[in-house]
Design an enzyme around this catalytic site. Structure first.
Site, short mmCIF file in Angstrom:
data_model
loop_
_atom_site.label_atom_id
_atom_site.label_comp_id
_atom_site.label_asym_id
_atom_site.label_seq_id
_atom_site.Cartn_x
_atom_site.Cartn_y
_atom_site.Cartn_z
N HIS A 258 -63.63 -54.71 62.61
CA HIS A 258 -63.54 -54.48 64.05
C HIS A 258 -64.33 -55.57 64.76
O HIS A 258 -65.37 -56.00 64.25
CB HIS A 258 -64.09 -53.10 64.43
CG HIS A 258 -63.65 -52.65 65.78
ND1 HIS A 258 -64.32 -53.01 66.92
CD2 HIS A 258 -62.59 -51.91 66.16
CE1 HIS A 258 -63.68 -52.49 67.96
NE2 HIS A 258 -62.62 -51.82 67.52
N ASP A 309 -57.75 -46.77 62.79
CA ASP A 309 -56.37 -46.78 62.26
C ASP A 309 -56.30 -46.38 60.79
O ASP A 309 -55.26 -45.93 60.32
CB ASP A 309 -55.74 -48.16 62.46
CG ASP A 309 -55.57 -48.47 63.94
OD1 ASP A 309 -55.20 -47.53 64.67
OD2 ASP A 309 -55.80 -49.61 64.36
N1 COA Z 1 -59.53 -57.41 55.61
C1 COA Z 1 -60.09 -58.45 54.93
N2 COA Z 1 -60.95 -59.29 55.49
C2 COA Z 1 -61.27 -59.09 56.79
C3 COA Z 1 -60.73 -58.02 57.54
C4 COA Z 1 -59.83 -57.18 56.92
N3 COA Z 1 -59.28 -56.17 57.57
N4 COA Z 1 -61.24 -58.06 58.79
C5 COA Z 1 -62.08 -59.10 58.84
N5 COA Z 1 -62.08 -59.72 57.63
C6 COA Z 1 -62.90 -60.87 57.26
C7 COA Z 1 -62.46 -62.11 58.00
O1 COA Z 1 -61.41 -62.79 57.31
C8 COA Z 1 -63.72 -62.87 58.03
O2 COA Z 1 -63.95 -63.41 56.74
P1 COA Z 1 -64.57 -64.86 56.54
O3 COA Z 1 -65.93 -64.79 57.18
O4 COA Z 1 -64.59 -65.03 55.06
O5 COA Z 1 -63.65 -65.79 57.25
C9 COA Z 1 -64.79 -61.80 58.23
O6 COA Z 1 -64.23 -60.62 57.67
C10 COA Z 1 -65.18 -61.59 59.68
O7 COA Z 1 -64.05 -61.14 60.41
P2 COA Z 1 -63.55 -61.74 61.79
O8 COA Z 1 -62.21 -62.35 61.59
O9 COA Z 1 -64.61 -62.56 62.44
O10 COA Z 1 -63.40 -60.44 62.66
P3 COA Z 1 -62.75 -60.39 64.10
O11 COA Z 1 -63.76 -59.78 64.97
O12 COA Z 1 -62.17 -61.67 64.56
O13 COA Z 1 -61.50 -59.45 63.83
C11 COA Z 1 -60.12 -57.65 63.51
C12 COA Z 1 -61.48 -58.11 64.01
C13 COA Z 1 -59.96 -56.19 63.86
C14 COA Z 1 -59.01 -58.47 64.18
C15 COA Z 1 -60.06 -57.87 61.97
O14 COA Z 1 -61.11 -57.15 61.37
C16 COA Z 1 -58.73 -57.47 61.41
O15 COA Z 1 -57.78 -58.26 61.42
N6 COA Z 1 -58.61 -56.20 60.88
C17 COA Z 1 -57.34 -55.73 60.37
C18 COA Z 1 -56.45 -55.25 61.49
C19 COA Z 1 -56.91 -53.94 62.07
O16 COA Z 1 -57.22 -53.00 61.37
N7 COA Z 1 -56.90 -53.88 63.41
C20 COA Z 1 -57.26 -52.70 64.14
C21 COA Z 1 -58.54 -52.90 64.89
S1 COA Z 1 -59.09 -51.40 65.66
#
Ligand code: COA
Length: 372
Positions: A258, A309
């Protein structure tokens, strides 16, 4: 010139003020903790709280029920249009189109005042479930079922989909999931809605844009994609290896992580409890064990907690709801939060127009066509 501030994805940026909810120190809607609301309130009470700022008393709640019941009618041409949409049209896209079409029949579309927007929001809260259920039935060769007076929104939703009396456990589960999905500060879809109405566009335009923003799998669309993970893993014995392989491939595991909650999403913690109860009643305990294994591995490997979710997909699965309706269900609830934000934005509006950092070519000389 002011100092240039840039944060990719606007991470950590305070992009506006709101009195509707906060995610600091747990999630609160208008000051009430999400745990209290999920345990004690109905979705209608929460929608009232978001739109009016206070919990309703018994009379106000009764009046709201009556208004929602009266508004739970969708103009026949919209149902006809929905009947003729291609079978391939996704329910999220149908809802987006329906929200746009409902604007044409709304008697107050030209009135962007606070009071008219509250009334429009209530109408959309009542109308969108009718469209979603009608479309679902029509797509499967069944005629729509009209909502029944005396039922709550959650109960009617299930009744209109299945033409059968939902069990109290299913009504409760639906009601709680609607409460938890109702509002979440400056998420992508809410921010979209606020940007749209900051131009003084109407509430329906804001909602249409918000539905579009919610559809993506990084936002609301994640609850449908969670089912791909759960079905891909299949059984608890496969869970550890499946997830470790997926993480090794650097796959994003839907339902985890998140932007704001780095230690845990309080909505997911609460909904997991309800999932456990419903799993027991529906013989899905193995699925819960499997989910626990997945949670444990992702936490130990990546320190990523589940978001809302993750449990909500299982909850809907235990209720036999079709996966393609998971994100539309999120819409039916979030209309309350989006509308509250639209109204708050318009009450104290300033056009939302940030700047971009330019990364293109330096100034260039014009080249006539023949010289290119
Ligand atoms: N599965 C695997 N790795 C994940 C992940 C996931 N669901 N969510 C984040 N990561 C990883 C990223 O790739 C990143 O890794 P790195 O440092 O090796 O590059 C690290 O964790 C930090 O994540 P980041 O991309 O900075 O988080 P964000 O704040 O940009 O993204 C979300 C937040 C929600 C977009 C992201 O966690 C995600 O795509 N989750 C899956 C989709 C989801 O469930 N969305 C509903 C949100 S309520």
């Amino acid at each position: 010139m002011a100092e240039e501030i840039y944060s990719p994805g606007l991470e950590g940026v305070i992009a506006g003020e709101t009195a509707i909810s906060t995610v600091s120190g747990g999630l609160r809607y208008r000051g009430y903790s999400i745990e209290d609301l999920a345990r004690h309130a109905s979705f209608e009470e929460v929608a009232y709280l978001l739109l009016y700022g206070e919990l309703p008393n018994a009379e106000q709640l009764d009046e709201l029920h009556k208004r929602l019941q009266a508004a739970a009618q969708v103009p026949a041409p919209i149902i006809e249009a929905v009947r003729h949409f291609p079978a391939t049209a996704l329910p999220m896209d149908v809802l987006r189109s329906a929200a746009s079409m409902l604007a044409h029949w709304d008697p107050e579309i030209a009135d962007n005042s606070h009071a008219a927007n509250v009334r429009k929001a209530e109408r959309l809260l009542a109308q969108l479930p009718v469209v979603m259920a009608a479309r679902h039935r029509l797509k499967h060769g069944k005629e729509p079922v009209a909502p029944e007076s005396g039922r709550s929104l959650a109960s009617n939703l299930l009744y209109m989909l299945f033409r059968a009396d939902p069990s109290p456990a299913h009504i409760k589960a639906m009601d709680v999931s609607l409460i938890l999905y109702a509002e979440h500060e400056f998420n992508a879809s809410t921010f979209t809605a606020r940007v749209i109405v900051s131009t003084l566009a109407d509430l329906h335009s804001g909602i249409v844009g918000a539905i579009g923003a919610l559809k993506g799998p990084l936002h609301g669309g994640a609850n449908e994609k969670v089912m791909d993970v759960l079905r891909g893993v299949g059984k608890k014995e496969n869970a550890e290896k499946w997830i470790r392989d997926a993480l090794a491939r650097k796959d994003k595991i839907m339902g985890f992580g998140h932007r704001v909650y780095k230690d845990g999403d309080p909505r997911a913690v609460y909904l997991k409890e309800l999932c456990g109860q419903l799993a027991k009643e529906t013989g899905n305990e193995d699925f819960e064990v499997m989910s626990d294994v997945i949670e444990r591995v992702i936490w130990s490997e990546k320190k990523l907690p589940p978001n809302l979710d993750w449990p909500s997909a299982r909850l809907y699965d235990y209720m036999n709801l079709p996966v393609e309706l998971y994100t539309p269900l999120f819409v039916l609830s979030r209309v309350s939060g989006w509308s509250a934000h639209i109204i708050e934005q318009l009450d104290n509006n300033r056009l939302i127009r940030p700047r971009a950092r330019y990364t293109g070519e330096p100034p260039r000389k014009w080249k006539p066509l023949a010289a290119r």
